[in-house]
Structure formats: structure tokens, C-alpha cells
Scaffold this motif. Structure first.
Motif, short mmCIF file in Angstrom:
data_model
loop_
_atom_site.label_atom_id
_atom_site.label_comp_id
_atom_site.label_asym_id
_atom_site.label_seq_id
_atom_site.Cartn_x
_atom_site.Cartn_y
_atom_site.Cartn_z
N VAL A 1 -47.58 4.17 -47.26
CA VAL A 1 -46.26 4.69 -46.86
C VAL A 1 -45.42 3.54 -46.30
O VAL A 1 -45.93 2.70 -45.56
N ASP A 2 -44.14 3.52 -46.64
CA ASP A 2 -43.21 2.56 -46.06
C ASP A 2 -42.85 3.05 -44.67
O ASP A 2 -42.30 4.15 -44.52
N VAL A 3 -43.16 2.27 -43.64
CA VAL A 3 -42.95 2.69 -42.26
C VAL A 3 -41.70 2.04 -41.69
O VAL A 3 -41.49 0.84 -41.81
N PHE A 4 -40.88 2.87 -41.03
CA PHE A 4 -39.66 2.42 -40.38
C PHE A 4 -39.76 2.80 -38.91
O PHE A 4 -39.33 3.88 -38.51
N PRO A 5 -40.36 1.92 -38.08
CA PRO A 5 -40.50 2.24 -36.66
C PRO A 5 -39.15 2.28 -35.97
O PRO A 5 -38.29 1.44 -36.23
N ALA A 6 -38.97 3.29 -35.14
CA ALA A 6 -37.71 3.45 -34.41
C ALA A 6 -38.01 4.16 -33.11
O ALA A 6 -38.50 5.29 -33.11
N GLU A 7 -37.75 3.50 -32.00
CA GLU A 7 -38.08 4.05 -30.68
C GLU A 7 -36.95 4.84 -30.05
O GLU A 7 -37.20 5.75 -29.27
N HIS A 8 -35.72 4.49 -30.36
CA HIS A 8 -34.56 5.11 -29.71
C HIS A 8 -33.69 5.80 -30.75
O HIS A 8 -33.74 5.46 -31.94
N ALA A 9 -32.88 6.73 -30.30
CA ALA A 9 -32.07 7.55 -31.21
C ALA A 9 -31.23 6.71 -32.17
O ALA A 9 -31.19 7.00 -33.37
N GLU A 10 -30.58 5.68 -31.68
CA GLU A 10 -29.74 4.86 -32.56
C GLU A 10 -30.59 4.13 -33.60
O GLU A 10 -30.18 3.99 -34.75
N GLU A 11 -31.77 3.67 -33.21
CA GLU A 11 -32.68 3.03 -34.17
C GLU A 11 -33.12 4.01 -35.24
O GLU A 11 -33.26 3.65 -36.40
N VAL A 12 -33.36 5.26 -34.85
CA VAL A 12 -33.76 6.29 -35.81
C VAL A 12 -32.65 6.51 -36.82
O VAL A 12 -32.89 6.52 -38.04
N ARG A 13 -31.43 6.67 -36.34
CA ARG A 13 -30.30 6.89 -37.26
C ARG A 13 -30.09 5.70 -38.17
O ARG A 13 -29.80 5.85 -39.37
N GLU A 14 -30.25 4.50 -37.66
CA GLU A 14 -30.10 3.29 -38.47
C GLU A 14 -31.20 3.23 -39.54
O GLU A 14 -30.92 2.92 -40.71
N ALA A 15 -32.43 3.52 -39.16
CA ALA A 15 -33.54 3.52 -40.12
C ALA A 15 -33.30 4.57 -41.20
O ALA A 15 -33.49 4.31 -42.39
N TRP A 16 -32.88 5.76 -40.81
CA TRP A 16 -32.62 6.86 -41.74
C TRP A 16 -31.57 6.47 -42.77
O TRP A 16 -31.74 6.69 -43.96
N ARG A 17 -30.51 5.87 -42.31
CA ARG A 17 -29.41 5.48 -43.22
C ARG A 17 -29.79 4.32 -44.12
O ARG A 17 -29.17 4.13 -45.16
N SER A 18 -30.80 3.55 -43.73
CA SER A 18 -31.19 2.38 -44.53
C SER A 18 -32.35 2.67 -45.50
O SER A 18 -32.81 1.76 -46.17
N LEU A 19 -32.80 3.92 -45.56
CA LEU A 19 -33.91 4.24 -46.46
C LEU A 19 -33.50 3.95 -47.90
O LEU A 19 -32.40 4.32 -48.33
N PRO A 20 -34.37 3.30 -48.65
CA PRO A 20 -34.06 2.96 -50.04
C PRO A 20 -33.89 4.20 -50.92
O PRO A 20 -34.45 5.26 -50.63
N ASP A 21 -33.15 4.06 -52.00
CA ASP A 21 -32.89 5.17 -52.91
C ASP A 21 -34.15 5.70 -53.59
O ASP A 21 -34.19 6.86 -53.98
N GLN A 22 -35.18 4.87 -53.72
CA GLN A 22 -36.39 5.31 -54.41
C GLN A 22 -37.28 6.21 -53.56
O GLN A 22 -38.26 6.76 -54.04
N VAL A 23 -36.93 6.42 -52.28
CA VAL A 23 -37.70 7.29 -51.41
C VAL A 23 -37.50 8.75 -51.83
O VAL A 23 -36.37 9.20 -52.03
N SER A 24 -38.61 9.48 -51.97
CA SER A 24 -38.56 10.90 -52.33
C SER A 24 -38.94 11.80 -51.16
O SER A 24 -38.46 12.91 -51.05
N LEU A 25 -39.85 11.31 -50.32
CA LEU A 25 -40.36 12.09 -49.19
C LEU A 25 -40.30 11.25 -47.93
O LEU A 25 -40.71 10.09 -47.95
N VAL A 26 -39.80 11.85 -46.85
CA VAL A 26 -39.74 11.16 -45.57
C VAL A 26 -40.49 11.99 -44.53
O VAL A 26 -40.22 13.18 -44.36
N ILE A 27 -41.42 11.34 -43.85
CA ILE A 27 -42.14 11.95 -42.74
C ILE A 27 -41.45 11.45 -41.47
O ILE A 27 -41.31 10.24 -41.29
N VAL A 28 -40.99 12.37 -40.63
CA VAL A 28 -40.34 11.97 -39.39
C VAL A 28 -41.09 12.57 -38.20
O VAL A 28 -41.63 13.68 -38.30
#
Length: 72
Positions: free
Chosen positions: A21-48
Motif C-alpha cells: 500500500v502507498d502510505v501517506f502519513p499525516a499527523e495534523h488536519a492540514e497534513e491530512v487534507r494535503e495528502a488527500w488532495r495529492s493522491l495520484p489518479d491511479q489510486v482506487s481505494l484509500v484507507i483512512v
């Protein structure tokens, strides 16, 4: 075929790397939103993490991919 990504606190998502799984660590709310918006187009499933889901709020419901929220 799409890929799987995980977004959330490092301690909760780091083990997913072992399953490819491609992991996007994010500890704070703004980091989470930034990681979410930067997810590549080839992603089909996201575990949050539940904290990441809370940080995303309505943005989570407007997802362009299938999303699963980890229990607390």
C-alpha cells in the motif's frame, strides 16, 4: 487496475507498506487534507484512519475513489 493508499497517523498506517500500500502519513488536519488532495489518479481505494476521516469531513464523502475508514 488501481492502487491502494493509506492516509493517517504514521503509527497507524505504516504497517500497510508491507502489503504494498502507498502510505501517506499525516499527523495534523492540514497534513491530512494535503495528502488527500495529492493522491495520484491511479489510486482506487484509500484507507483512512478515523482521525484523518474527521479532518477530511465532507471532503471524504465527495471522494473520487472507494474509501474505507479504520475503526478507532
Amino acid at each position: 487496475m488501481g492502487t491502494v493508499a493509506a492516509v493517517g497517523e504514521h503509527m497507524r498506517v505504516r504497517g500497510f507498506v508491507l502489503a504494498g500500500v502507498d502510505v501517506f502519513p499525516a499527523e495534523h488536519a492540514e497534513e491530512v487534507r494535503e495528502a488527500w488532495r495529492s493522491l495520484p489518479d491511479q489510486v482506487s481505494l484509500v484507507i483512512v484512519t478515523s482521525a484523518a476521516a474527521e479532518a477530511l469531513g465532507p471532503e471524504l464523502e465527495d471522494a473520487r475513489f472507494l474509501t474505507v475508514v479504520m475503526p478507532r
